[in-house]
Design an enzyme around this catalytic site. Structure first.
Site, short mmCIF file in Angstrom:
data_model
loop_
_atom_site.label_atom_id
_atom_site.label_comp_id
_atom_site.label_asym_id
_atom_site.label_seq_id
_atom_site.Cartn_x
_atom_site.Cartn_y
_atom_site.Cartn_z
N PRO A 84 0.80 -1.71 -0.47
CA PRO A 84 0.11 0.43 0.09
C PRO A 84 0.92 1.46 -0.16
CG PRO A 84 -0.81 -1.47 1.54
CD PRO A 84 0.64 -1.96 1.14
N GLU A 85 0.76 2.52 -1.16
CA GLU A 85 1.40 3.54 -0.75
C GLU A 85 -0.23 4.76 -0.37
OE1 GLU A 85 3.61 3.81 -4.55
OE2 GLU A 85 4.02 2.37 -4.32
#
Ligand SMILES: [Zn+2]
Length: 274
Positions: A2-3
């Site tokens: 996840p960014e």
């Protein structure tokens, strides 16, 4: 992994569901995910507290509570926060920590168990250096072309290494770094101090636009990401270079190259990016 857009997707969902709801019990199956409290102290800090809001800076998620302390989460590689309105539903796979609520339940799941949860003061510095040293958020107002140009000018590191540095700009990871550099037409290996002012402005806009585009699509699911309701994101179709090495560039047809920069697998078009 996840960014910013994936964490923002989760934040928006949780912010629409959690405020006003009270934590009635906390069950911890894997205490080592809690980084700055014992399991008992963690439970005590959270039980009977009411959610106020879900906030985010970079890839850190803060679930604000009504008391002096709040909960901060970093999902790292495979962390997932999922809210379910029906508490009788089975927990999602790999659930490690479970928050029973008055109106449903919130679970923290993690396949590789590399995520972090902290109890932090609700106001002021968190005392967690990774958070307290973050640069401006990549989609926030403080991340401007002038700011980015100043940061790039001061170093001969590769431009990709600089935009991955969370103390420079918070929230950019490997996927969106490659995508933004492609959009801006800048080779990821270029020395940062060789990026012109006009190119910095283009890169700043590109970072913002790949982030916002992905948030609109519900985030990028490459392997593991699920949003706050447990669904996959739709942004994979928008990727121009990430995961496309060996395929033709969507602009010029040249084969997308894979190399290693700043210790990370890096994709770029040798013709479109100078
Ligand atoms: Zn190209």
């Amino acid at each position: 992994m996840p960014e910013l857009p994936e964490v923002e997707t989760v934040r928006r969902y949780l912010d629409s569901k959690l405020p006003g709801d009270r934590i009635t019990a906390v069950t911890v199956d894997l205490p080592r995910l809690i980084k700055n409290r014992t399991e008992d102290a963690f439970r005590r800090a959270l039980t009977d507290r009411v959610f106020r809001a879900a906030d985010r800076k970079g890839k850190y998620l803060i679930l604000r509570l009504d008391g002096p302390e709040s909960l901060m989460v970093h999902l790292r590689m495979t962390g997932r926060l999922v809210f379910q309105e029906d508490e009788s539903l089975p927990d999602p796979p790999y659930t490690r920590i479970r928050f029973s609520l008055e109106r449903g339940k919130l679970t923290y799941g993690d396949v590789r168990t590399l995520g972090d949860l902290w109890i932090i003061p609700s106001e002021g510095k968190t005392g967690i250096s990774g958070y307290d040293t973050l640069g401006p958020d990549a989609i926030g107002d403080a991340f401007t072309p002038d700011y980015l140009y100043r940061k790039l000018k001061g170093t001969s590191r590769s431009v990709k290494a600089v935009i991955l540095d969370q103390t420079v700009v918070a929230g950019v990871g490997n996927i969106y770094a490659d995508e933004a550099l492609f959009l801006a037409g800048i080779r990821p290996s270029r020395h940062a101090d060789r990026v012109t002012k006009a190119e910095s402005a283009k890169l700043c806009d590109a970072i913002r636009s790949v982030m916002l585009g992905s948030i609109d699509a519900g985030g990028t699911t490459f392997r593991d990401f699920l949003d706050g309701a447990g669904h996959e994101g739709g942004n994979v179709e928008n990727l121009r270079v990430y995961g496309r090495d060996g395929e033709p560039c969507t602009v010029c047809g040249t084969e997308i190259q894979l190399t290693k920069i700043a210790g990370r697998g890096t994709r770029y078009c040798p013709k479109c990016q100078k």
